[in-house]
Design an enzyme around this catalytic site. Structure first.
Site, mmCIF file in Angstrom:
data_model
loop_
_atom_site.group_PDB
_atom_site.id
_atom_site.type_symbol
_atom_site.label_atom_id
_atom_site.label_comp_id
_atom_site.label_asym_id
_atom_site.label_seq_id
_atom_site.Cartn_x
_atom_site.Cartn_y
_atom_site.Cartn_z
ATOM 1 N N THR A 105 0.861 -1.177 0.000
ATOM 2 C CA THR A 105 0.000 0.000 0.000
ATOM 3 C C THR A 105 0.895 1.223 0.000
ATOM 4 O OG1 THR A 105 -1.790 -1.131 1.180
ATOM 5 C CG2 THR A 105 -1.774 1.263 1.262
ATOM 6 N N LYS A 180 -7.720 1.828 -2.884
ATOM 7 C CA LYS A 180 -7.347 1.462 -1.512
ATOM 8 C C LYS A 180 -7.382 2.669 -0.581
ATOM 9 C CE LYS A 180 -5.614 -0.851 1.979
ATOM 10 N NZ LYS A 180 -4.314 -1.542 1.995
ATOM 11 N N LYS A 255 -0.851 5.074 8.614
ATOM 12 C CA LYS A 255 -0.106 5.129 7.346
ATOM 13 C C LYS A 255 -1.056 5.312 6.163
ATOM 14 C CE LYS A 255 2.072 2.144 3.980
ATOM 15 N NZ LYS A 255 2.360 0.744 3.594
#
Length: 307
Positions: A105, A180, A255
């Site tokens: 990611t 995402k 994050k």
């Protein structure tokens, strides 16, 4: 259906809490896998799962049909692709037309940069970040959000289906990452909202069960409530029932929200809730929440309310 034994070797680079189970599921599905991770604990866990290991990332990538990376950040991905310190990167050691599949990611712009570098080196590229956490990785029920050319998506889809239950082609390079960060911005914001509602309910005299029974069947229904409920009791499988052991760690949510904020700033979107959620989770991590489930943010809200 594609025959896994004819698909060639998959070099799996990054065998941590997510990558290790994912690689193990590829082996269970019949794929030839060779892994690499520089962390001794990850190596030990991979060996316990029967994952063959290479001595270096370059050794794993040489001769592989697919190079799958599951790394902590975009910087790690780009450094691995290009090489650092005079060492040859993965793009240089891989055979022509290797498919580079990044399941990390990372920033949308970094995913696009990685794809451009791979294509310039004579390879193919797909970004496919995942949702589902460690539990999904272990159970092979992950969701993959995929960016790349249609033909590359079609060729890599069987590999992804061996590790997950849902594989969605989101568009061109980088758009898997786009999906995402958008999804996890929704998740981060909704978990904070659900947590605030439970703390408010406590202050007003509502039991957790009463609030859950109403909201789970009314307009407040969402995944953060019905699957990852931040209070123990209503959803027995939620991390709240095991002292907030992740799950999806607070550090990872922080994050992902920072990545979402980067995308917000890059595009100029007038978002307020996403950046606010990012600040809340940064504070949560700074005050001990990094290794606990992200639903543990309710404890911070409760403590602040008591003060």
């Amino acid at each position: 259906m594609t025959d896994p034994s004819a698909a060639g070797t998959i070099a799996f680079l990054g065998l941590g809490h997510m990558g290790g189970p994912m690689a193990a599921n590829l082996i269970k599905a019949g794929y030839s896998v060779i892994g690499y991770d520089p962390v001794p604990a990850a190596v030990e866990a991979a060996q316990a799962h029967g994952i063959p290991l290479a001595g270096t990332a370059a050794e794993a990538a040489a001769g592989a049909a697919v190079v799958l990376t599951m790394l902590p950040s975009g910087r790690h991905v780009l450094d691995a692709y290009r090489g650092i310190g005079g060492e040859a990167g993965l793009l240089a050691v891989a055979g022509p037309n290797t498919l580079f599949l990044d399941c990390s990611t990372i920033n949308v712009t970094e995913a696009q940069e990685a794809a451009a570098a791979a294509i310039a080196a004579g390879h193919r590229s797909v970004d496919a970040p995942v949702s589902g956490g460690v539990v999904g990785a272990e159970a092979a029920t992950l969701t993959f959000m995929v960016g790349g050319e249609v033909e590359d998506f079609d060729s890599v889809r069987p590999v992804l289906e061996a590790m997950g239950k849902r594989v969605v082609h989101c568009g061109a390079h980088g758009l898997g990452q786009a999906a995402k960060v958008c999804n996890n911005m929704i998740l981060g914001v909704s978990m904070i909202a659900v947590s605030e509602a439970f703390v408010l309910g406590e202050k007003l005299g509502l039991t957790h069960e009463a609030l859950f029974d109403v909201a789970a069947h009314a307009s407040g229904q969402c995944w953060a409530l019905t699957t990852n409920c931040p209070v123990p009791g209503p959803v027995p499988t939620s991390p709240a029932n095991r002292d907030y052991q992740p799950g999806f760690a607070g550090a990872l949510m922080a994050k992902d929200l920072r990545l979402a904020v980067n995308a917000v700033e890059h595009t100029g979107v007038a978002a307020e809730m996403g950046p606010l959620a990012s600040r809340i989770y940064d504070s949560f991590v700074e005050h001990g929440g990094a290794g606990t489930d992200f639903s543990g943010v309710i404890n911070t809200i409760r403590e602040q309310s008591d003060h």
